[in-house]
Scaffold this motif. Sequence first.
Motif, PDB file in Angstrom:
ATOM      1  N   CYS A 225      38.845  40.926  38.822  1.00 32.38           N
ATOM      2  CA  CYS A 225      38.172  39.648  39.104  1.00 32.38           C
ATOM      3  C   CYS A 225      37.995  38.834  37.823  1.00 32.38           C
ATOM      4  CB  CYS A 225      36.801  39.897  39.729  1.00 32.38           C
ATOM      5  SG  CYS A 225      36.885  40.529  41.407  1.00 32.38           S
TER       6      CYS A 225
ATOM      7  N   ALA B 220      41.094  37.301  36.732  1.00 34.85           N
ATOM      8  CA  ALA B 220      41.496  36.177  37.585  1.00 34.85           C
ATOM      9  C   ALA B 220      40.748  34.888  37.236  1.00 34.85           C
ATOM     10  CB  ALA B 220      41.273  36.527  39.057  1.00 34.85           C
TER      11      ALA B 220
ATOM     12  N   ILE C 261      43.148  36.201  45.059  1.00 35.10           N
ATOM     13  CA  ILE C 261      43.643  37.226  44.129  1.00 35.10           C
ATOM     14  C   ILE C 261      44.727  38.097  44.770  1.00 35.10           C
ATOM     15  CG2 ILE C 261      43.016  39.135  42.628  1.00 35.10           C
ATOM     16  CD1 ILE C 261      40.235  37.979  42.442  1.00 35.10           C
TER      17      ILE C 261
END
Lengths: 132, 236
Positions: free
Chosen positions: A14, A17, B18
């Motif tokens: 995460c 990202a 993602i």
Amino acid sequence: MHEMGIALEIHRVCREAVAGRGPGRIEKVRVAVGELSAIEPDLLRFAWEAVTRETTDEGAALEIEWHRTEQVCPSCGPVPDRAPGTWLRLCPSCGGPLELRGGTELEVLDLVFAAEDDPPGPGGDEPGEESA
Amino acid sequence: MSSDERDGRRVTRDFVRIRKSALAANDRVAGELRDRFRDAGTLVLNLVSAPGSGKTTLLEQTVRRLRDELSLGVLEGDVATELDAERIRALGVPARQIVTGGACHLESRIVRRALEEAEFPPLDILFIENVGNLVCPTSYDLGEDFKVALVSVPEGDDKPFKYPGIFRRALIAVVTKVDLLPHFSFDLDRVRERVATLNPAARFVAVSSTTGEGVDAWCDLLREALAAKREGRPWP
Ligand SMILES: Nc1nc2c(ncn2[C@@H]2O[C@H](COP(=O)(O)OP(=O)(O)O)[C@@H](O)[C@H]2O)c(=O)[nH]1
Ligand SMILES: [Mg+2]
Ligand SMILES: [Zn+2]
């Protein structure tokens, strides 16, 4: 209890990202977890809380999208109403062998990132309106 | 954050897609290892069971039978001790212990490092005995050709359905300690059926390392899998 390692990896993925988005906080993460992934959702939630504690992302919600494994008969289709944790050997309609489908998911799906905009300048410019 | 809002900061919420495996970092290194094993022609098995199911004892019997015919190496995962690797080395087969310091499973990076330190000769078969645990090793690819799931007779015949993740993935399911069948209500056919439900392609073998029953059949499966790998055929 490998959920700790998995939670760390989810947090790392995460953060990777949102790298380059400037300061801000991850508010919510969605992950897909399958019935055959060998992950216990409650343990994963607990581990997530532990690995995000005292980071920028403390308190971020972890939303788990649970994926059941389907038992499917090649002739009659999916077997409905299988109780969790039980498995049928043969198709209840035709007695033929069943196949398993899905349930191995362990994937970071998406997240919500709350980016902190720059505070307004002394001239009272509205942030985000200056041209680049 | 409320303090930022007091300072007049605005917060913009972005949705970020993602779609990435939570095991990607482990899988990347496992992929490197798999390429290396393919180039070397080494068959690699990842042995997974509860503690005490008889992995090391079966490996002892296996290397006794195969050591004159094939080049073998063993990585022994354990939470705390060096004992298992010593048992294998005592039989003249190179073995390296991986002490995980409490971790409940092996990961690909740990295997990569252990292989660098082990300096094995070129191998036909590398056995990786995972840490005793039927859950945590399930998700971790070590670059192996396939996982082997073992369950011993005293553990009970419901194990495959209690731990479907590992039995879904393993290409060989082994019932160990079948010399104890007279003393336990353990239905071998029921296990065979349960394994087939979870993975119809999996091979099934029942062994006793004490009497030697089934160990030759197990070794034959290993020879088959090695031959298939050398010829680039899928197995089983
Ligand atoms: N009766 C019987 N005992 C066995 C057999 N294989 C292993 N054991 C015993 O089970 C215990 C655990 O074996 P081990 O190979 O160390 O298990 P591991 O933890 O899976 O490596 C030892 O006391 C072995 O002697 C078998 O085939 N029959
Ligand atoms: Mg052992
Ligand atoms: Zn049917």
